[in-house]
Scaffold this motif. Structure first.
Motif, PDB file in Angstrom:
ATOM      1  N   ILE A   1      -4.345  -1.695   0.688  1.00  0.00           N
ATOM      2  CA  ILE A   1      -3.673  -0.497   0.206  1.00  0.00           C
ATOM      3  C   ILE A   1      -4.723   0.487  -0.292  1.00  0.00           C
ATOM      4  O   ILE A   1      -5.548   0.154  -1.136  1.00  0.00           O
ATOM      5  CB  ILE A   1      -2.677  -0.841  -0.916  1.00  0.00           C
ATOM      6  N   ALA A   2      -4.703   1.677   0.272  1.00  0.00           N
ATOM      7  CA  ALA A   2      -5.680   2.700  -0.090  1.00  0.00           C
ATOM      8  C   ALA A   2      -4.956   3.961  -0.546  1.00  0.00           C
ATOM      9  O   ALA A   2      -3.840   4.256  -0.086  1.00  0.00           O
ATOM     10  CB  ALA A   2      -6.588   3.022   1.101  1.00  0.00           C
TER      11      ALA A   2
ATOM     12  N   LEU B   1      -1.811   9.932   3.638  1.00  0.00           N
ATOM     13  CA  LEU B   1      -0.758   9.385   4.491  1.00  0.00           C
ATOM     14  C   LEU B   1       0.079   8.368   3.738  1.00  0.00           C
ATOM     15  O   LEU B   1       1.320   8.374   3.835  1.00  0.00           O
ATOM     16  CB  LEU B   1      -1.365   8.741   5.745  1.00  0.00           C
ATOM     17  N   ASN B   2      -0.566   7.485   2.982  1.00  0.00           N
ATOM     18  CA  ASN B   2       0.183   6.492   2.220  1.00  0.00           C
ATOM     19  C   ASN B   2       1.048   7.144   1.138  1.00  0.00           C
ATOM     20  O   ASN B   2       2.174   6.711   0.876  1.00  0.00           O
ATOM     21  CB  ASN B   2      -0.759   5.466   1.602  1.00  0.00           C
ATOM     22  N   LYS B   3       0.524   8.199   0.512  1.00  0.00           N
ATOM     23  CA  LYS B   3       1.342   8.932  -0.458  1.00  0.00           C
ATOM     24  C   LYS B   3       2.576   9.518   0.216  1.00  0.00           C
ATOM     25  O   LYS B   3       3.686   9.468  -0.326  1.00  0.00           O
ATOM     26  CB  LYS B   3       0.521  10.039  -1.112  1.00  0.00           C
ATOM     27  N   LEU B   4       2.385  10.069   1.411  1.00  0.00           N
ATOM     28  CA  LEU B   4       3.508  10.691   2.116  1.00  0.00           C
ATOM     29  C   LEU B   4       4.554   9.668   2.541  1.00  0.00           C
ATOM     30  O   LEU B   4       5.749   9.976   2.599  1.00  0.00           O
ATOM     31  CB  LEU B   4       3.002  11.468   3.330  1.00  0.00           C
TER      32      LEU B   4
ATOM     33  N   ASP C   1       1.261   9.456  -7.891  1.00  0.00           N
ATOM     34  CA  ASP C   1       0.933  10.692  -7.173  1.00  0.00           C
ATOM     35  C   ASP C   1       2.096  11.149  -6.300  1.00  0.00           C
ATOM     36  O   ASP C   1       2.428  12.335  -6.251  1.00  0.00           O
ATOM     37  CB  ASP C   1      -0.306  10.475  -6.303  1.00  0.00           C
ATOM     38  N   ALA C   2       2.711  10.198  -5.595  1.00  0.00           N
ATOM     39  CA  ALA C   2       3.815  10.547  -4.694  1.00  0.00           C
ATOM     40  C   ALA C   2       4.991  11.125  -5.466  1.00  0.00           C
ATOM     41  O   ALA C   2       5.654  12.066  -4.994  1.00  0.00           O
ATOM     42  CB  ALA C   2       4.255   9.322  -3.896  1.00  0.00           C
ATOM     43  N   ALA C   3       5.268  10.576  -6.652  1.00  0.00           N
ATOM     44  CA  ALA C   3       6.379  11.085  -7.451  1.00  0.00           C
ATOM     45  C   ALA C   3       6.164  12.545  -7.832  1.00  0.00           C
ATOM     46  O   ALA C   3       7.121  13.316  -7.938  1.00  0.00           O
ATOM     47  CB  ALA C   3       6.556  10.227  -8.701  1.00  0.00           C
TER      48      ALA C   3
ATOM     49  N   LEU D   1       5.071  21.013   0.641  1.00  0.00           N
ATOM     50  CA  LEU D   1       4.247  19.851   0.993  1.00  0.00           C
ATOM     51  C   LEU D   1       4.259  19.630   2.503  1.00  0.00           C
ATOM     52  O   LEU D   1       5.326  19.618   3.133  1.00  0.00           O
ATOM     53  CB  LEU D   1       4.772  18.606   0.283  1.00  0.00           C
ATOM     54  N   ASP D   2       3.079  19.436   3.068  1.00  0.00           N
ATOM     55  CA  ASP D   2       2.952  19.224   4.513  1.00  0.00           C
ATOM     56  C   ASP D   2       3.268  17.776   4.843  1.00  0.00           C
ATOM     57  O   ASP D   2       2.534  16.858   4.489  1.00  0.00           O
ATOM     58  CB  ASP D   2       1.527  19.564   4.949  1.00  0.00           C
ATOM     59  N   LEU D   3       4.380  17.561   5.540  1.00  0.00           N
ATOM     60  CA  LEU D   3       4.790  16.212   5.931  1.00  0.00           C
ATOM     61  C   LEU D   3       4.568  15.952   7.411  1.00  0.00           C
ATOM     62  O   LEU D   3       5.079  14.974   7.958  1.00  0.00           O
ATOM     63  CB  LEU D   3       6.272  16.000   5.601  1.00  0.00           C
ATOM     64  N   SER D   4       3.783  16.795   8.059  1.00  0.00           N
ATOM     65  CA  SER D   4       3.551  16.617   9.493  1.00  0.00           C
ATOM     66  C   SER D   4       2.906  15.287   9.854  1.00  0.00           C
ATOM     67  O   SER D   4       3.130  14.781  10.967  1.00  0.00           O
ATOM     68  CB  SER D   4       2.709  17.769  10.044  1.00  0.00           C
TER      69      SER D   4
END
Length: 255
Positions: free
Chosen positions: A78-79, A83-86, A121-123, A131-134
Motif C-alpha cells: 500500500i502506497a 491513484l490509491n487516494k482516488l 487524505d481521500a476524505a 478533483l480530477d478523477l480521470s
C-alpha cells in the motif's frame, strides 16, 4: 446511497478486530454501515485471496453491514499515491458516509500506517468539486460529479497506546464481534486452523484472541462497561450540551 458509518481496513479482518462491535451496535440502532478493505490480503502467510474473500463475506454478514467490498490495492505494498487516494474517493463519493473509521497510523504493519494517511487524505479531497478523477476509468458518473466529504475520520488503535477520545460500549455485541473475527478462520486460532497450513503467525496463536478480549475489557472498564472499543480523533470534539452528553454516563456510573 448515503451511509452513516463506513469502516476502512488495510486487510480482511482489520475492521472486525478494530470496530466490529461498534458496527454491529450501529446496525442494531438502525444506522446504515459498510466495511471496505483496501487489499485482498493476498500476501498474508495463511490463506489465499479466494479464502480470504469468502471469510470477509461471512464476517460482513455477522457485522450486519449494508455494503462490503475489497479494493484492488496490492497487499504489503500500500502506497500513498494519488491513484490509491482516488480509489478511496470513489468509494466515499459512491456511498457518502457521515462518519469514516480506519486503522490508526501508529501501527506495526506499514500497510496500516499508509492506510490511515490515505483515508485521511481521500476524505479531504473527496469534497473538492474540481478533483480530477480521470485516472479512474470505470468510475460511474455520480462519483465523478458529486463531491462528498465525511463529517469526521475516526481511528481505531491496535497494539500501541494512543490518545483515546471516546469509547463505545460493546458489551451487548462483543460475542458477535468475536464471531466475525473468527469467521477469518484461516488467520486465527480455532478448530479448523490446521487445514490452512502448519505455519503459524503472531495472530494465529490462541494468545492473540485473548489479547483482543483483554483489550476490549480494559476499554470497557474505563467507561464502566464490560467491553468497549476505543476511537481517536484528530479534531477537537464539539459539545453544545455537555450536561446531556456527559450526564448520561454519570447516571449509569452512579445508579
Amino acid at each position: 446511497m448515503n451511509l452513516d458509518f463506513l469502516a476502512f481496513g488495510a486487510h480482511p479482518d482489520d475492521i472486525e478486530l478494530g470496530c466490529g462491535g461498534t458496527l454491529i451496535k450501529l446496525a442494531q440502532q438502525g444506522y446504515r454501515t459498510a466495511a471496505i478493505t483496501l487489499t485482498q490480503g493476498e500476501s498474508g502467510t495463511r490463506g489465499t485471496p479466494e479464502i480470504r474473500a469468502h471469510e470477509f463475506e461471512q464476517a460482513a454478514r455477522i457485522l450486519r453491514v449494508a455494503h462490503h467490498a475489497m479494493l484492488d490495492i496490492p497487499d504489503a505494498a500500500i502506497a500513498e499515491t494519488q491513484l490509491n487516494k482516488l480509489k478511496i474517493v470513489g468509494a466515499l463519493r459512491q456511498w457518502r458516509p457521515r462518519l469514516v473509521a480506519t486503522v490508526h497510523w501508529q501501527a506495526r504493519h506499514p500497510d496500516h500506517i499508509h492506510t490511515a494517511q490515505l483515508v485521511r487524505d481521500a476524505a479531504m479531497i473527496s469534497g473538492l468539486p474540481k478533483l480530477d478523477l480521470s485516472p479512474l476509468p470505470h468510475a460511474p458518473g455520480e462519483v465523478r460529479t458529486a463531491p462528498w466529504r465525511p463529517y469526521r475520520v475516526l481511528y481505531f488503535p491496535e497494539r500501541y497506546e494512543v490518545p483515546i477520545n471516546f469509547i463505545v460500549d460493546i458489551s451487548e455485541t462483543f460475542d458477535d464481534k468475536m464471531r466475525a473475527v473468527r469467521a477469518h478462520e484461516s488467520q486465527f486460532h480455532g478448530a479448523n486452523m490446521d487445514k490452512f497450513g502448519a505455519q503459524q503467525t503472531s495472530i494465529s496463536r490462541p494468545e492473540f484472541l485473548e489479547f483482543i478480549e483483554n483489550k476490549n475489557r480494559h476499554w470497557g472498564d474505563m467507561i464502566g462497561a464490560k467491553y468497549g472499543e476505543a476511537f481517536h480523533m484528530r479534531e477537537t470534539l464539539r459539545l453544545d450540551d455537555p450536561v446531556a452528553a456527559l450526564g448520561e454516563w454519570c447516571v449509569h456510573a452512579n445508579p
